[in-house]
Design an enzyme around this catalytic site. Sequence first.
Site, short mmCIF file in Angstrom:
data_model
loop_
_atom_site.label_atom_id
_atom_site.label_comp_id
_atom_site.label_asym_id
_atom_site.label_seq_id
_atom_site.Cartn_x
_atom_site.Cartn_y
_atom_site.Cartn_z
N ASN A 151 0.68 -1.19 -0.14
CA ASN A 151 -0.12 -0.03 -0.29
C ASN A 151 0.85 1.22 0.16
O ASN A 151 0.19 2.28 -0.17
CB ASN A 151 -1.00 0.08 1.22
CG ASN A 151 -0.03 -0.32 2.44
OD1 ASN A 151 0.53 -1.29 2.62
ND2 ASN A 151 -0.39 0.77 3.37
N HIS A 203 -13.76 0.13 0.35
CA HIS A 203 -13.51 1.48 0.26
C HIS A 203 -12.29 1.80 -0.36
O HIS A 203 -12.11 2.93 -1.03
CB HIS A 203 -13.66 2.01 1.79
CG HIS A 203 -12.44 1.93 2.40
ND1 HIS A 203 -11.34 2.84 2.55
CD2 HIS A 203 -12.26 0.97 3.51
CE1 HIS A 203 -10.49 2.38 3.47
NE2 HIS A 203 -10.77 1.32 3.85
N THR A 239 -26.11 -9.46 11.99
CA THR A 239 -27.00 -9.26 11.06
C THR A 239 -26.34 -8.81 9.92
O THR A 239 -25.84 -7.65 9.71
CB THR A 239 -28.12 -8.17 11.38
OG1 THR A 239 -28.79 -8.66 12.87
CG2 THR A 239 -29.40 -8.25 10.36
N CYS A 324 -3.74 4.80 8.14
CA CYS A 324 -3.76 4.67 9.17
C CYS A 324 -2.67 4.79 10.21
O CYS A 324 -3.09 4.85 11.37
CB CYS A 324 -4.29 3.16 9.20
SG CYS A 324 -3.49 2.18 8.20
#
Length: 380
Positions: A151, A203, A239, A324
Site C-alpha cells: 500500500n 472502500h 445481522t 492509518c
Amino acid sequence: MIYFDNSATTFPTERVRAVCSDTMADELSGNPGSLHKLGVAADTAYGKCISGTAALLGAKPSEIIFTSCATESANTAIRGFMSRNRRAGNTVISTRTEHKATLECLAYLEKNGFNVVYIPVLSDGKPDLKVLEDTLAAGDCALMCFTLVNNETGAVLPSDEILKLRNRVSPSTVYYLDAVQALGKIRMDLHKTGCDMCSFSGHKIHGLKGVGVLYVRDGIRIDPLILGGGQQRGMRSGTQSLVLARSFETALEEASEGIEAAFDDVSAINGYLRRELAARKAMILSPDDALPYVLNVSFEGFESETMLHCLEIYDIFVSTVSACSSKSKKVSYVLLESGVPQKIAANAVRISFSRYNTMHEAEEFIRCVDEIYDKFAVRR
Ligand code: PLP
C-alpha cells in the site's frame, strides 16, 4: 480538487450510490434471518449478492464471508486459522512490510506463544525467496502471510513463485494473501491465484467504508472471530447488511469493466509523473515494476508532512505514510525495511491513483510542485 490519495480511500461512484439508495427501500430492509416475506426477500437478495461477488472474484459462494473491513478479514483469517489449527505447526511466515492489519495479528500470535519468522525484504520490495525457501524447508510452518500489492510503494509480490515454492517445499503451509490494493486494478481470479485465504476492502475500490470480504478456500477451517447468532455459516455473526454487501459487489463489478484500459491510463499518468519528478528534485522510491496505482516519491528539501500541506494549499491530496499510521508522524517502516535511508524516507510522499484520475491532473500536479519549490524551497 486533485485527489491522489486513493490508496487511503476512494469515493463511492454514482452507480454504487444509486444501488445503495435502491437497496434501502423498505422491501429490501428486512432482516435476512426473519421468517416472514420481508426476511425472505432480504435473504434471497443477500444470497444473490454473495454469488455475484464470488463470481467476480473467481470463487465459490461458500468461500465468501462479508466482514466490516479488510482489517477484520485479516484478523479472522490469521488469528482464526492459528486458533483452529494448532497441530498444523507453530510457525507463521511473513515480512515486516505488511500492513498493520497483518502485523498486529502477528504480534498478537507472538504474545500467545507462536513463532513468527519475518522474511527480509529486498530493495525491490519483494521478500527474499531464498530465505523463504529455507524457512519453509525447516518445517513447522502452518501459515504464511503476504501482501499482493504494497500500500505504500506499490511493490508487487511474486505470488506465483511463492506458491510454487510452497507447493514444492511445504505443501501443507496455508497461504494468506492481502489483496486490498490489488483488487479492481488487476484481474482477480482466486482459484487461479492459488491462495487459501484472501482479504479485500470495499472502500479501496470506490465502494463504501464498512465492508470487506474474506475468502476462505473450501476445506480450510478457521475459528470465527465474531460469535453470536451464527450468520454467514457461523463464520461471522451479526445481522448481514445488504446495502454494504451490494455496495461491494457493485463497486467490484464496475471496477472489473475496462480494468485493462484503466490500468493503461494509470500507467501513462504514473510514467509521466515519474519522468517529470525525476527531472526535478525528487527521488522515485517505488520499484520500477510496482503497480502504477501507487507512486512513492521523496522530495528534496521538504519533509513529508510539509509537502503534504503545501500541496493541500492547491487542493491536492496525497499521503505521507499509510493513512492509518500517518497521524503518529513516524517515518514509513515499509520504506525503512526496504532499505531506504532514513533521511530520504523522511521526505517521502505517497501519490496514489484511481481510474478516475486524468493526465490533466498529473500536469497540474507538476505545475504546483514547481510553484511550491519556487515559493517555499529557497526561503527554507
Ligand atoms: N491491507 C492493506 C494493504 C491496506 O492498504 C489496508 C488499508 O489501508 C488494509 C489492509 C486495511 O483495510 P481496511 O481499511 O478495510 O481495514
